[in-house]
Scaffold this motif. Structure first.
Motif, PDB file in Angstrom:
ATOM      1  N   ALA A   3     130.460  80.289   7.438  1.00 28.96           N
ATOM      2  CA  ALA A   3     129.446  79.624   8.263  1.00 28.96           C
ATOM      3  C   ALA A   3     128.044  80.152   7.989  1.00 28.96           C
ATOM      4  CB  ALA A   3     129.796  79.777   9.733  1.00 28.96           C
ATOM      5  N   ASP A   4     127.954  81.424   7.592  1.00 26.32           N
ATOM      6  CA  ASP A   4     126.628  82.000   7.332  1.00 26.32           C
ATOM      7  C   ASP A   4     126.243  81.945   5.849  1.00 26.32           C
ATOM      8  OD1 ASP A   4     128.581  83.862   6.681  1.00 26.32           O
ATOM      9  OD2 ASP A   4     127.366  85.586   7.268  1.00 26.32           O
ATOM     10  N   ALA A   5     126.999  81.209   5.059  1.00 19.87           N
ATOM     11  CA  ALA A   5     126.690  81.086   3.635  1.00 19.87           C
ATOM     12  C   ALA A   5     125.366  80.349   3.446  1.00 19.87           C
ATOM     13  CB  ALA A   5     127.797  80.339   2.911  1.00 19.87           C
ATOM     14  N   LYS A   6     124.703  80.713   2.384  1.00 13.94           N
ATOM     15  CA  LYS A   6     123.422  80.106   2.064  1.00 13.94           C
ATOM     16  C   LYS A   6     123.564  79.246   0.826  1.00 13.94           C
ATOM     17  CE  LYS A   6     121.196  84.225   3.785  1.00 13.94           C
ATOM     18  NZ  LYS A   6     120.915  85.578   3.387  1.00 13.94           N
ATOM     19  N   LYS A   7     122.598  78.373   0.628  1.00 15.83           N
ATOM     20  CA  LYS A   7     122.524  77.610  -0.606  1.00 15.83           C
ATOM     21  C   LYS A   7     121.639  78.377  -1.573  1.00 15.83           C
ATOM     22  CE  LYS A   7     123.446  73.082   1.223  1.00 15.83           C
ATOM     23  NZ  LYS A   7     123.117  71.670   1.191  1.00 15.83           N
ATOM     24  N   PHE A   8     122.102  78.486  -2.804  1.00 17.46           N
ATOM     25  CA  PHE A   8     121.350  79.217  -3.826  1.00 17.46           C
ATOM     26  C   PHE A   8     121.276  78.348  -5.069  1.00 17.46           C
ATOM     27  CE2 PHE A   8     121.023  82.332  -7.319  1.00 17.46           C
ATOM     28  CZ  PHE A   8     119.857  82.974  -6.927  1.00 17.46           C
ATOM     29  N   TYR A   9     120.055  78.043  -5.480  1.00 15.34           N
ATOM     30  CA  TYR A   9     119.811  77.223  -6.672  1.00 15.34           C
ATOM     31  C   TYR A   9     119.121  78.097  -7.700  1.00 15.34           C
ATOM     32  CZ  TYR A   9     118.066  73.590  -9.731  1.00 15.34           C
ATOM     33  OH  TYR A   9     117.798  72.819 -10.827  1.00 15.34           O
ATOM     34  N   LEU A  10     119.602  78.051  -8.917  1.00 22.15           N
ATOM     35  CA  LEU A  10     119.071  78.887  -9.983  1.00 22.15           C
ATOM     36  C   LEU A  10     118.974  78.085 -11.270  1.00 22.15           C
ATOM     37  CD1 LEU A  10     118.440  81.791 -11.104  1.00 22.15           C
ATOM     38  CD2 LEU A  10     120.896  81.982 -11.508  1.00 22.15           C
ATOM     39  N   THR A  11     117.870  78.243 -11.975  1.00 18.20           N
ATOM     40  CA  THR A  11     117.738  77.615 -13.286  1.00 18.20           C
ATOM     41  C   THR A  11     117.182  78.622 -14.279  1.00 18.20           C
ATOM     42  OG1 THR A  11     116.798  75.756 -14.535  1.00 18.20           O
ATOM     43  CG2 THR A  11     115.434  76.683 -12.798  1.00 18.20           C
ATOM     44  N   THR A  12     117.652  78.499 -15.506  1.00 20.36           N
ATOM     45  CA  THR A  12     117.020  79.222 -16.597  1.00 20.36           C
ATOM     46  C   THR A  12     115.779  78.420 -16.974  1.00 20.36           C
ATOM     47  OG1 THR A  12     118.131  77.975 -18.337  1.00 20.36           O
ATOM     48  CG2 THR A  12     119.245  79.969 -17.534  1.00 20.36           C
ATOM     49  N   PRO A  13     114.934  78.958 -17.836  1.00 23.73           N
ATOM     50  CA  PRO A  13     113.950  78.069 -18.450  1.00 23.73           C
ATOM     51  C   PRO A  13     114.726  76.932 -19.137  1.00 23.73           C
ATOM     52  CG  PRO A  13     113.535  80.346 -19.069  1.00 23.73           C
ATOM     53  CD  PRO A  13     114.860  80.326 -18.362  1.00 23.73           C
ATOM     54  N   ILE A  14     114.125  75.794 -19.236  1.00 22.63           N
ATOM     55  CA  ILE A  14     114.727  74.709 -20.005  1.00 22.63           C
ATOM     56  C   ILE A  14     114.200  74.912 -21.425  1.00 22.63           C
ATOM     57  CG2 ILE A  14     114.999  72.207 -20.191  1.00 22.63           C
ATOM     58  CD1 ILE A  14     116.232  73.512 -17.654  1.00 22.63           C
TER      59      ILE A  14
END
Length: 156
Positions: A3-14
């Motif tokens: 329930a306390d999980a977060k959303k994490f978005y990660l990108t390398t350089p393209i």
């Protein structure tokens, strides 16, 4: 997912496909992979994006030097990136290519939205440019780029 999980978005350089992947590309991608794995272990909803940027003068020039059409050159080098990441076990969720129809649709939608809000102004611009860095520079044409040392040129 807790329930306390977060959303994490990660990108390398393209990554630009003007040349084969090198140790700097691998280092950056490994670091991103470590971060993505950590967040998954923490239970975070994680999305890890990587891919290739297949537009620009340096790619056009690299393709010409290789005696290939730009799209064929981009296809070849992008495949090298993807194959290397897969061989290294990189846990990306999506590998995007800027020449893909999916990317083109997204960019077109963004363009329409910016245009509708009055943020697009079509006109010509001429300036001193570093093709290698893909950046306009405040220095005279024909002199070395202050960042990379390659010769600057005037482009419109």
């Amino acid at each position: 997912m807790s329930a306390d999980a977060k959303k994490f978005y990660l990108t390398t350089p393209i990554y630009y496909v003007n040349a084969r992947p090198h140790i700097g590309h691998a280092y950056t991608t490994i670091v991103a992979d470590v971060l993505a794995r950590r967040h998954r272990l923490l239970g975070d909803e994680t999305f890890f994006l990587t891919g290739t940027d297949e537009h620009g003068q340096k790619i056009e020039r690299s393709a010409a030097a290789a005696g290939m059409p730009p799209q064929q050159f981009a296809d070849q080098v992008a495949a090298e990136f993807k194959t290397l990441w897969d061989r290294m076990g990189i846990t990306y969720d999506k590998f995007i290519r800027t020449t893909s129809p999916e990317h083109a649709r997204g960019v077109q939608q963004l363009w329409r939205e910016l245009e509708a809000r009055g943020f697009i102004e079509l006109r010509n611009y001429t300036g001193v440019y570093c093709v290698s860095d893909e950046a306009f520079v405040d220095a005279p044409a024909g002199t070395p780029c202050p960042d990379c040392g390659r010769l600057l040129e005037t482009v419109t």
